[in-house]
Scaffold this active site. Structure first.
Site, PDB file in Angstrom:
ATOM      1  N   LYS A 281       0.836  -1.199   0.000  1.00  0.00           N
ATOM      2  CA  LYS A 281       0.000   0.000   0.000  1.00  0.00           C
ATOM      3  C   LYS A 281       0.872   1.250   0.000  1.00  0.00           C
ATOM      4  O   LYS A 281       1.974   1.245   0.575  1.00  0.00           O
ATOM      5  CB  LYS A 281      -0.865   0.045   1.266  1.00  0.00           C
ATOM      6  CG  LYS A 281      -1.947  -0.998   1.365  1.00  0.00           C
ATOM      7  CD  LYS A 281      -2.696  -0.829   2.690  1.00  0.00           C
ATOM      8  CE  LYS A 281      -3.749  -1.905   2.900  1.00  0.00           C
ATOM      9  NZ  LYS A 281      -4.906  -1.740   2.012  1.00  0.00           N
TER      10      LYS A 281
ATOM     11  N   ARG B  52     -10.000 -11.909   2.640  1.00  0.00           N
ATOM     12  CA  ARG B  52     -10.906 -12.958   2.163  1.00  0.00           C
ATOM     13  C   ARG B  52     -10.249 -14.334   2.223  1.00  0.00           C
ATOM     14  O   ARG B  52     -10.946 -15.343   2.346  1.00  0.00           O
ATOM     15  CB  ARG B  52     -11.370 -12.628   0.745  1.00  0.00           C
ATOM     16  CG  ARG B  52     -10.276 -12.633  -0.305  1.00  0.00           C
ATOM     17  CD  ARG B  52     -10.680 -11.902  -1.568  1.00  0.00           C
ATOM     18  NE  ARG B  52     -10.805 -10.471  -1.331  1.00  0.00           N
ATOM     19  CZ  ARG B  52     -11.259  -9.595  -2.232  1.00  0.00           C
ATOM     20  NH1 ARG B  52     -11.627 -10.013  -3.432  1.00  0.00           N
ATOM     21  NH2 ARG B  52     -11.337  -8.312  -1.940  1.00  0.00           N
TER      22      ARG B  52
END
Length: 462
Positions: A242, A316
């Protein structure tokens, strides 16, 4: 978190009188001339969240008028009292309103939530006003809701150097001990031996070992309810790193686990007749020589292979293994919480969590409960044709899929692969953070959807 409640009023207790912009003129007509003149001259308009301190003849405080939200019972809204603790002088106050028990409980809950401050690393904030318990308020329920919300906020607000996977497991163990629940933790290489390969893959690059936290509580003959929470204690993005600006709030990426533990606390404290299980995959998504990579193909607990589309879509993956285990016991319902996608925030903003469910009745109950307790959710569809986006030429599934659209939906559809169609399942994609402070809701970590889910469970099992 001190809530500053007292049991009884005294002769010196000061009334807190709720008024609205629409009712102020009528109230002034019934007030003493001196009081009415003071209120008018002060410029008080009864806007929500504002107060007017009315002096007595000796210069003391005679009464406090406060602006309440427009409702059937002014003063009985969840956030009506929340602005007051930092605005009131030292003293004992009572709510000057005739409220139904549910409204009294709501008002008291807002007062309690307004006392929350995350001050572990700074001087503690102490409010000096005390509130007499509103007549009819469910004191146990108010305390329960405020403490569970405080737990979620505290966990999210703790920085990652203070809350790693081990510390999250310790917090879960403390909660389990408080309610005589059982807790087991599978850590490090044991995750591979116990067949949680994606939890291990996501967390193996960090110095702090990944783990799966497993809490069990309740009688075995009660309906099984399993709660799953994403516990990524810090998300650097992994090798798909990020940018710095996107990493600033990533201590909150364990917000799903905070909601799960807060909801578990509510269930256990209320002694709901359910067989509760809580599963939290606790990992740090870090960068090192053994970090998992884009286009790696991972095995899952269910046996499906998953091609990694982006290492910054790690939540996830860990949830998939936990959901597979949750589903293995065929519970009556699985409820999962996660800070899963930015796409959900683009669709609904930061204050409304996205709800997905494979059962219309469960979804309807949750939406209704959210409206009742002012903890709103918004349902998004599990649009089955979008599953085509999750196809991979090399594995059973792609973790991110193709196309770049409907990111919240495709993430939920990915998770749906790991839950049996016969199991009632609700998934919440949430922010877990207040970007700005509002009365009763300070900037920082937040419980979102917890009161709605608890209300639903109380209505079903209470």
């Amino acid at each position: 978190m001190p809530f500053r409640f007292v049991a009884k009023a005294t002769p010196k207790s000061i009334p807190l009188t709720p008024v609205t912009a629409g009712s102020l003129a009528g109230w002034l007509k019934t007030a003493e001339a001196r009081t009415a003149r003071w209120v008018r001259d002060s410029g008080f308009k009864a806007d929500a969240g504002t107060v007017c301190l009315v002096p007595d003849a000796d210069g003391g405080l005679e009464r406090v008028l406060f602006g309440a939200g427009e409702s059937a019972q002014p003063g009985g809204g969840l956030w009506d009292l929340a602005p007051l603790p930092p605005l009131l002088p030292k003293g004992r106050y009572y709510l000057d309103a005739d409220l139904a028990p549910e409204a009294a409980t709501r008002a008291a809950t807002g007062w309690a939530l307004a006392h929350y401050r995350f001050d572990k690393f700074k001087e503690k904030t102490v409010f000096k006003a005390e509130l007499v318990w509103p007549e009819g308020a469910d004191q146990a329920e108010v305390t329960r809701l405020a403490e569970a919300t405080g737990l979620a906020r505290d966990l999210i607000n703790r920085p990652a150097n203070d809350l790693g996977p081990a510390e999250l497991a310790e917090a879960a163990a403390e909660l389990a001990k408080r309610y005589k629940a059982k807790v087991a933790v599978t850590e490090g290489e044991a995750l591979l031996a116990e067949n949680y390969p994606m939890v291990h893959a996501v967390g193996r690059a960090a110095d702090r070992a990944p783990r799966l936290i497993d809490i069990r509580w309740g009688k075995k003959n009660h309906p099984k309810v399993t709660i799953v929470g994403k516990g990524v204690i810090f998300d650097s993005g992994g090798l798909d790193l990020k940018p710095a600006s996107a990493m600033l709030m990533m201590k909150k990426d364990m917000g799903g686990s905070a909601q799960a533990l807060a909801l578990a606390q509510l269930v256990m404290d209320a002694k709901l007749p359910v067989r509760l299980r809580v599963l939290v995959p606790a990992v740090e998504n870090a960068v090192s020589g053994n970090a998992f990579r884009p286009m790696d193909i991972l095995s899952s607990r269910k046996g499906l292979t998953v091609e990694v589309g982006n290492t910054d879509a790690e939540g996830r993956l860990v949830l998939a293994d936990a959901l597979t285990e949750a589903d293995s016991e065929a519970p009556e319902m699985i409820l999962d919480f996660s800070t899963l996608t930015g796409a959900a925030r683009v669709a609904l903003g930061t204050e409304v969590p996205a709800l997905f469910a494979n059962d219309d009745a469960l979804a309807a109950d949750l939406l209704e409960a959210g409206e009742e307790v002012e903890d709103h959710l918004w349902r998004l569809p599990l649009h089955q044709p979008y599953k085509a986006m999750l196809k991979s030429p090399n594995a059973d599934l792609s973790s991110t899929g193709s196309g770049g659209y409907a990111g919240a939906i495709t993430a939920a559809l990915f998770l749906e692969h790991f839950v049996s169609p016969k199991t009632r399942w609700a998934h919440v994609d949430l922010m877990a953070w207040n970007l700005k402070a509002r009365p009763g809701r300070p900037e920082g970590g937040e419980a979102m959807g917890v009161r709605a889910f608890y209300k639903m469970l109380r209505k079903r099992y209470g």
